[in-house]
Design a protein around this motif. Structure first.
Motif, short mmCIF file in Angstrom:
data_model
loop_
_atom_site.label_atom_id
_atom_site.label_comp_id
_atom_site.label_asym_id
_atom_site.label_seq_id
_atom_site.Cartn_x
_atom_site.Cartn_y
_atom_site.Cartn_z
N THR A 1 0.84 -1.20 0.00
CA THR A 1 0.00 0.00 0.00
C THR A 1 0.88 1.24 0.00
O THR A 1 2.03 1.20 0.43
CB THR A 1 -0.91 0.03 1.24
N GLN A 2 0.29 2.33 -0.49
CA GLN A 2 0.95 3.63 -0.44
C GLN A 2 0.05 4.56 0.37
O GLN A 2 -1.16 4.52 0.22
CB GLN A 2 1.12 4.22 -1.85
N LYS A 3 0.67 5.37 1.18
CA LYS A 3 -0.08 6.34 1.98
C LYS A 3 -0.64 7.42 1.06
O LYS A 3 -0.10 7.67 -0.01
CB LYS A 3 0.83 7.01 3.01
N GLY A 4 -1.72 8.04 1.51
CA GLY A 4 -2.32 9.13 0.75
C GLY A 4 -1.34 10.29 0.62
O GLY A 4 -0.42 10.44 1.39
N GLY A 5 -1.52 11.09 -0.36
CA GLY A 5 -0.64 12.24 -0.59
C GLY A 5 -1.24 13.05 -1.71
O GLY A 5 -2.45 13.06 -1.90
N THR A 6 -0.41 13.70 -2.48
CA THR A 6 -0.88 14.52 -3.59
C THR A 6 -1.74 13.71 -4.54
O THR A 6 -2.78 14.16 -5.01
CB THR A 6 0.31 15.09 -4.39
N HIS A 7 -1.29 12.49 -4.83
CA HIS A 7 -2.02 11.63 -5.77
C HIS A 7 -2.90 10.60 -5.06
O HIS A 7 -3.42 9.70 -5.69
CB HIS A 7 -1.03 10.91 -6.70
N GLY A 8 -3.05 10.73 -3.76
CA GLY A 8 -3.85 9.79 -2.99
C GLY A 8 -3.10 8.51 -2.71
O GLY A 8 -1.99 8.31 -3.19
N GLY A 9 -3.69 7.67 -1.91
CA GLY A 9 -3.07 6.40 -1.57
C GLY A 9 -3.38 5.36 -2.62
O GLY A 9 -3.81 5.68 -3.73
N GLY A 10 -3.18 4.14 -2.28
CA GLY A 10 -3.49 3.09 -3.22
C GLY A 10 -2.88 1.79 -2.76
O GLY A 10 -2.23 1.72 -1.71
N ALA A 11 -3.10 0.77 -3.55
CA ALA A 11 -2.55 -0.54 -3.25
C ALA A 11 -2.30 -1.25 -4.56
O ALA A 11 -2.95 -0.97 -5.57
CB ALA A 11 -3.53 -1.34 -2.40
N HIS A 12 -1.32 -2.13 -4.53
CA HIS A 12 -1.09 -2.95 -5.71
C HIS A 12 -0.65 -4.34 -5.29
O HIS A 12 -0.08 -4.53 -4.22
CB HIS A 12 -0.06 -2.30 -6.66
N VAL A 13 -0.97 -5.30 -6.14
CA VAL A 13 -0.55 -6.68 -5.91
C VAL A 13 0.90 -6.75 -6.40
O VAL A 13 1.21 -6.35 -7.52
CB VAL A 13 -1.45 -7.67 -6.68
N THR A 14 1.77 -7.24 -5.54
CA THR A 14 3.19 -7.33 -5.88
C THR A 14 3.42 -8.42 -6.93
O THR A 14 2.53 -9.24 -7.20
CB THR A 14 4.02 -7.69 -4.63
N ASN A 15 4.60 -8.43 -7.51
CA ASN A 15 4.95 -9.50 -8.45
C ASN A 15 4.84 -10.86 -7.77
O ASN A 15 4.36 -11.83 -8.35
CB ASN A 15 6.37 -9.31 -9.00
N PHE A 16 5.26 -10.92 -6.50
CA PHE A 16 5.15 -12.15 -5.73
C PHE A 16 3.68 -12.53 -5.55
O PHE A 16 3.29 -13.69 -5.71
CB PHE A 16 5.83 -11.98 -4.36
N GLY A 17 2.84 -11.54 -5.25
CA GLY A 17 1.41 -11.77 -5.09
C GLY A 17 0.78 -12.27 -6.38
O GLY A 17 -0.08 -13.16 -6.37
N GLU A 18 1.20 -11.70 -7.51
CA GLU A 18 0.69 -12.15 -8.80
C GLU A 18 1.08 -13.61 -9.07
O GLU A 18 0.29 -14.38 -9.59
CB GLU A 18 1.19 -11.24 -9.92
N ALA A 19 2.30 -13.96 -8.69
CA ALA A 19 2.76 -15.34 -8.88
C ALA A 19 1.97 -16.31 -8.00
O ALA A 19 1.57 -17.39 -8.46
CB ALA A 19 4.26 -15.44 -8.57
N ILE A 20 1.72 -15.92 -6.75
CA ILE A 20 0.93 -16.77 -5.84
C ILE A 20 -0.49 -16.92 -6.37
O ILE A 20 -1.05 -18.02 -6.41
CB ILE A 20 0.92 -16.19 -4.40
N LEU A 21 -1.09 -15.82 -6.80
CA LEU A 21 -2.45 -15.84 -7.35
C LEU A 21 -2.52 -16.74 -8.58
O LEU A 21 -3.43 -17.57 -8.71
CB LEU A 21 -2.92 -14.43 -7.69
N SER A 22 -1.57 -16.61 -9.46
CA SER A 22 -1.53 -17.42 -10.68
C SER A 22 -1.40 -18.91 -10.34
O SER A 22 -2.10 -19.75 -10.90
CB SER A 22 -0.37 -16.96 -11.56
#
Length: 116
Positions: free
Chosen positions: A69-90
């Protein structure tokens, strides 16, 4: 006549917790789509708190984080699935397909005896 449907649900347990299962896999996919835990939760009709708990469980269950996750700021926060997360999901989705394929014959053998 009712069609019998095979619904297979795989859960990988680690230390009595579900490290990943159908709901967590869907949540990861929703985070990929939306770039946000909040938006992912909303798209699944789930509370933000519940989604955050599921993400924390996944991140603590594996050797690396599945979601960052990224904290909020000028462009707001957010979250992304990591490369590791994508591999586990796949790999999880592949396990589902493999398991479904392996038990299809046995399922058909049982389904023929379900009530019409």
């Amino acid at each position: 006549m009712h069609d019998a449907k095979l619904k297979l649900q795989l859960r990988i347990l680690w230390d009595e917790e579900i490290a990943i299962g159908p709901g967590k896999a869907q949540l990861l996919e929703a985070i990929q789509r939306t770039g946000s835990i909040s938006q992912a939760a909303k798209s699944m009709n789930m509370s933000y708190r519940r989604a955050w708990q599921l993400v924390e469980t996944m991140n603590h269950s594996f050797q690396q984080a599945l979601v960052e996750t990224q904290k909020g700021g000028t462009h707001g926060g957010g979250a992304h699935v990591t490369n590791f997360g994508e591999a586990i999901l796949s790999q999880y989705r592949q396990m589902e397909q493999n398991a479904h394929h392996v038990i299809e014959y046995d399922f058909q053998a049982i389904a023929q005896f379900l009530k019409q």
